[in-house]
Design a protein around this motif. Structure first.
Motif, short mmCIF file in Angstrom:
data_model
loop_
_atom_site.label_atom_id
_atom_site.label_comp_id
_atom_site.label_asym_id
_atom_site.label_seq_id
_atom_site.Cartn_x
_atom_site.Cartn_y
_atom_site.Cartn_z
N VAL A 24 0.89 -1.34 -0.25
CA VAL A 24 0.16 0.02 -0.09
C VAL A 24 1.14 1.15 0.12
CG1 VAL A 24 -1.73 1.41 1.53
CG2 VAL A 24 -2.02 -1.09 1.09
N ASN A 25 1.96 1.32 0.89
CA ASN A 25 2.71 2.48 0.93
C ASN A 25 3.23 3.11 -0.47
OD1 ASN A 25 2.08 2.07 3.55
ND2 ASN A 25 4.41 2.47 3.98
N PHE A 26 3.53 1.78 -1.25
CA PHE A 26 4.13 2.07 -2.77
C PHE A 26 3.08 2.80 -3.54
CE2 PHE A 26 7.37 0.81 -5.96
CZ PHE A 26 7.00 1.45 -6.90
N ALA A 27 1.95 2.26 -3.36
CA ALA A 27 0.72 2.86 -3.98
C ALA A 27 0.55 4.35 -3.75
CB ALA A 27 -0.44 2.18 -4.11
N ILE A 28 0.89 4.52 -2.43
CA ILE A 28 0.19 5.59 -1.85
C ILE A 28 1.27 6.80 -2.19
CG2 ILE A 28 -0.32 7.30 -0.10
CD1 ILE A 28 -1.43 5.16 1.35
#
Lengths: 388, 307
Positions: free
Chosen positions: A290-294
C-alpha cells in the motif's frame, strides 16, 4: 514587470525551444557521469547523497507516476492499486531473468502484454465502480499484492518474503564510449571536478549503462503518453474526466476508454516495475504494498496532476525527498537530532501541504513562474496584409 | 494441480472453533468499520487514515499501560480521548478548508495523513514488535474439544455491540446526534436551519477516532503482535465489513464486520484451494463483489443521483 510576449513559431520561440532541448539533452548525458561516484553535498552538518542508483530508481518511479497520471490525472479515476501492476512487472522481470535466464530487456515482451491484460481485467469492474469506491477496491488490490507474492505455491519463483535477488548483471557493451565521455567531461573546468575520477570501476560503468537504458525506456514511455494525450483518444480521456455524461453524449465510448486507460496505466506501471528490477536487481514483496501505491499518489500530486513533466518531477521528488529526509539528522533551530524513517512523514506532510498551496503541483508552479518572465502567445496574422 | 483438488473440512468441532474465531475477529473488524461508517455518513469520505489513527491510539495506550504501568482500562480510555482530540484538530486544520462536496482531494489528504501518522508512530516508538495486554481476563468461558470461547472473545463481541448501542443512542437521543443526522442527510439544508456544520463534522471525526482506537485496542491483543503495520490488513477487513453492511449504516458495519470475520476464518480456512495467506484477498473480493452487485450493501441506503 510585465511578462514578455513571444509569438508561437517566431524565431525567438524556436530559439527558446531549441535551447531547452539542447540543455536537457546535455544535462541528461552529463548526469550519470557526475553522480556515478555519489555526490555528497553537506548542509547544516547533514551529509546528503546523490548517486546513480537513486537517479535510476527515480527514473523508474517517474514512469510509474506517469502510468498513474494517465489514469488519475488525465482520466480522473483515482487508483490506489498501481503498485499491483508495478509489482507484477518487477516480479515478471525478476523471475524470467533469474529462473529462465532471459535478458532484462527481453522480459518486456512478457511484461507489456501481461500487465496490459491485467489492467484491462481490473478496468472492466472499474466501469461500474466510481470515485471513492474505485479508490477503495484498488486500495485492496495494493494491500493484497504482497501476500500473493509470498504464496507458498509461487515460492519456487519468488522466494517468498525473503525477496527475489537477481544475480544477472547488465554489462555495458564495448562500443559505449563511457571512458571517452568521462574524459570529455573532466576537461570542463568546474563541473569536471564533480566526477571525482579519471576512470570508472566496473560497477560504476554498469550503473551508467543502466541509466542510459532506463532513460531510453522512459523516453519511449513519455513519448507514448505525449502522443496519446494529444491525440483523439487522449482528448476523449480528458473529456471523460471533466464531464462523464457530457462525454458520453458527445459519442465517446465510456467503457472502451475507461478500461483502456486502466490498460495503458497498467502497461506503463509494469514497464516501471521492469525498470526497478533493472536498477535494484532485487524485488521485495513488502516494498510493493500500500505504501508504494500511496507514494505514487504523492508523486502525482507533488509533481503535477495531468501534466507529463509533473510525472518526471514527481518520480524524483518521491525518491529524493525520502532519502534526504532520512539523511537529515541535524535540523538547525531544533534542539534535538532526528533519526528513523522520517521520509514517509515528510512525504505525507508534503502531500497535504501541496493540496493546500499548489494543487497543480510543482510543474504547475514552475509554469507560473516562467510565465512571469515570458509568455508564448498564438501568432497573429502575417504582417503587411490588410483585409479591405 | 492444487487448484482443482477442492475439499472442505467438515469436522464439527473445528467448524465451531472457526465460527467462534470468526466472531472474535469479526467483532473487532466491525468496530473499526463502525468508525469508518461514522465518517462516511457525515462527510461522504472514506477515511483511509482511520486505521493509522487507531494505531496511534494503540501505541499511546501501550506507552501508558506498559511503559508507565497504568491500568490498561485507564490507558485505553485516555488514549481514546487523546486520539479524539487529535482527530478533532485534524478535521479543523486539514479537512475543513476543502470543499466538502468534492471528495477526491479529501481522500488524498487522508492518504497524506496515513503516511504521516504511520511514520510518526514508527519514528516515535520504533518498529520492534510489542505486545498490548488484553483488557479481559485470560481463560475460557467454555470449551468443547478444540473449540473454545475465551473471555476476550466474548468481551470483544459484547464491546462491539455496546459501541453500536452507544452510537445509536447518541444519534437518536442527543442534540448533537440530531445535528449529526441532519448534516449527514443534507448538508446544505442543515446549514440553512442554523446547524453549525463544521463543529458537527468535527464531532463525527472525534467520535470515529475514539471508536477506532477502542476497536484497535480490542483487536491487537488477539493478533499477538503490535508493530506499525498491524492496522493495515485490519483496515482492509474493516473496509470490507463496512462495504458489506452498507457504508452509511452503523448496524450494517457491525454485522458486515462479523460476516467478514466469518468469511476469513470459516470459508478461507475450510476450503482447501484458497491459501490462508490470501485472507486479505478474500476481503478485497468481498468489497469488489458488494460494490458490483449491490453498492448499498446489506443495510445501507441506496444513493439516488439526479443528473
Amino acid at each position: 514587470m510585465r511578462p514578455r510576449l513571444i509569438a508561437e513559431g517566431s524565431s525567438t520561440h524556436r530559439w527558446i525551444q531549441g535551447g531547452n532541448w539542447t540543455l536537457t539533452i546535455v544535462v541528461m548525458i552529463a548526469i550519470p557521469f557526475l553522480v556515478a561516484i555519489p555526490l555528497k553535498p553537506t548542509l547544516f552538518g547533514n551529509s546528503y547523497t546523490i548517486g546513480i542508483s537513486n537517479v535510476n530508481e527515480a527514473i523508474a518511479w517517474a514512469v510509474a507516476v506517469l502510468g498513474l497520471n494517465i489514469l488519475t490525472g488525465f482520466n480522473g479515476q483515482l487508483s490506489l492499486g498501481n503498485s499491483f501492476f508495478v509489482g507484477t512487472g518487477a516480479y515478471l522481470t525478476g523471475v524470467f531473468v533469474q529462473t529462465y535466464h532471459w535478458s532484462y530487456l527481453s522480459t518486456l515482451i512478457v511484461v507489456i502484454p501481461v500487465c496490459l491484460a491485467i489492467g484491462l481485467i481490473v478496468g472492466i469492474p472499474a466501469l461500474r465502480i466510481q470515485g471513492l469506491y474505485l479508490a477503495l477496491v484498488t486500495f485492496g488490490l495494493a494491500a493484497v499484492f504482497p501476500s500473493i507474492a509470498k504464496l507458498e505455491q509461487l515460492d519456487r519463483f519468488t522466494h517468498g518474503s525473503n525477496g527475489l535477488s537477481i544475480t544477472s548483471k547488465l554489462l555495458p557493451p564495448s562500443w559505449m564510449p563511457i571512458q571517452g565521455t568521462l574524459d570529455l567531461i573532466n576537461k570542463i573546468p568546474i563541473i569536471g571536478d564533480w566526477t571525482g575520477t579519471d576512470h570508472f570501476s566496473k560497477r560504476q560503468a554498469e550503473g551508467i549503462y543502466a541509466y542510459f537504458l532506463l532513460v531510453m525506456i522512459a523516453g519511449a514511455c513519455f513519448l507514448l503518453a505525449y502522443n496519446l494525450i494529444r491525440s483523439r483518444p487522449g482528448r476523449a480521456l480528458i473529456a471523460i474526466r471533466d464531464n462523464e455524461i457530457g462525454a458520453e453524449v458527445a459519442g465517446i465510448n465510456l467503457s472502451l476508454y475507461k478500461a483502456g486507460a486502466f490498460g495503458v496505466a497498467a502497461l506503463l506501471s509494469g514497464v516501471a516495475g521492469t525498470m526497478l528490477s533493472i536498477d535494484k536487481n532485487f524485488v521485495s514483496p513488502d516494498d510493493l504494498g500500500v505504501n508504494f501505491a500511496i507514494f505514487l499518489v504523492v508523486g502525482l500530486i507533488v509533481g503535477g496532476s495531468a501534466n507529463l513533466k509533473g510525472s518526471l518531477i514527481g518520480g524524483f521528488a518521491v525518491i529524493f525527498v525520502r532519502q534526504w529526509a532520512s539523511q537529515t539528522n541535524e535540523v538547525p533551530l531544533l534542539g534535538w537530532g532526528l533519526s528513523g524513517p522520517y521520509g514517509q512523514m515528510v512525504l505525507g506532510v508534503l502531500l497535504i501541504g501541496l493540496m493546500f498551496v499548489m494543487p497543480g503541483g510543482i510543474a504547475f508552479g514552475m509554469q507560473r513562474l516562467r510565465q512571469r518572465v515570458y509568455r508564448v502567445v498564438p501568432a497573429g496574422p502575417p504582417e503587411g496584409r490588410t483585409d479591405d | 494441480m492444487f487448484l482443482f483438488a477442492v475439499s472442505i473440512d467438515t469436522d464439527p468441532e473445528l467448524l465451531l472453533a472457526r465460527i467462534l474465531d470468526g466472531f472474535r475477529f469479526g467483532s473487532g473488524y466491525g468496530a473499526l468499520a463502525l468508525a469508518l461508517v461514522m465518517i462516511y455518513k457525515a462527510t461522504g469520505v472514506l477515511n483511509f487514515a482511520q486505521g493509522e489513527l487507531a494505531l496511534l491510539g494503540i501505541y499511546i495506550a501501550w506507552a501508558l499501560g506498559v511503559g508507565w504501568g497504568w491500568p490498561i482500562f485507564l490507558a485505553i480510555l485516555v488514549s481514546m480521548i487523546a486520539t479524539a482530540g487529535l482527530a478533532a484538530g485534524i478535521e479543523r486544520t486539514v479537512i475543513r478548508p476543502f470543499d466538502p462536496s468534492n471528495h477526491l482531494p479529501l481522500v488524498i489528504v487522508t492518504l497524506g495523513l496515513f503516511l504521516a501518522i504511520n511514520s510518526f508512530v514508527a519514528v516515535t516508538w520504533n518498529t520492534d514488535l510489542k505486545a498490548l495486554p488484553s483488557m479481559f481476563p485470560p481463560g475460557d468461558v467454555f470449551s468443547v474439544g478444540v473449540a473454545h470461547l475465551s473471555w476476550s472473545g466474548l468481551g470483544i463481541f459484547l464491546s462491539a455491540l455496546a459501541m453500536l448501542g452507544a452510537v445509536n443512542l447518541l444519534l437518536a437521543k442527543t442534540k448533537v446526534g440530531l445535528a449529526f443526522r441532519a448534516v449527514s442527510s443534507n448538508l446544505e439544508s442543515a446549514e440553512l436551519v442554523g446547524i453549525r456544520v463544521g463543529p458537527t463534522l468535527q464531532f463525527g471525526w472525534a467520535l470515529a477516532a475514539a471508536i477506532g482506537t477502542l476497536a484497535g485496542a480490542l483487536l491487537v491483543p488477539e493478533l499477538n503482535v503490535l508493530d506499525p503495520n498491524v492496522m493495515l490488513s485490519t483496515l482492509v477487513f474493516a473496509f470490507a465489513g463496512a462495504a458489506l453492511g452498507g457504508l452509511d449504516s452503523p448496524k450494517g458495519a457491525i454485522i458486515g464486520g462479523i460476516l467478514v470475520g466469518l468469511i476469513r476464518s470459516v470459508v478461507v480456512q475450510s476450503v482447501s484451494f484458497i491459501p490462508s495467506e490470501l485472507s486479505v484477498g478474500a476481503a478485497v473480493f468481498v468489497i469488489l463483489l458488494v460494490l458490483l452487485v449491490r453498492p448499498s450493501g446489506l443495510y445501507g441506503s441506496s444513493k439516488v443521483v439526479r443528473v
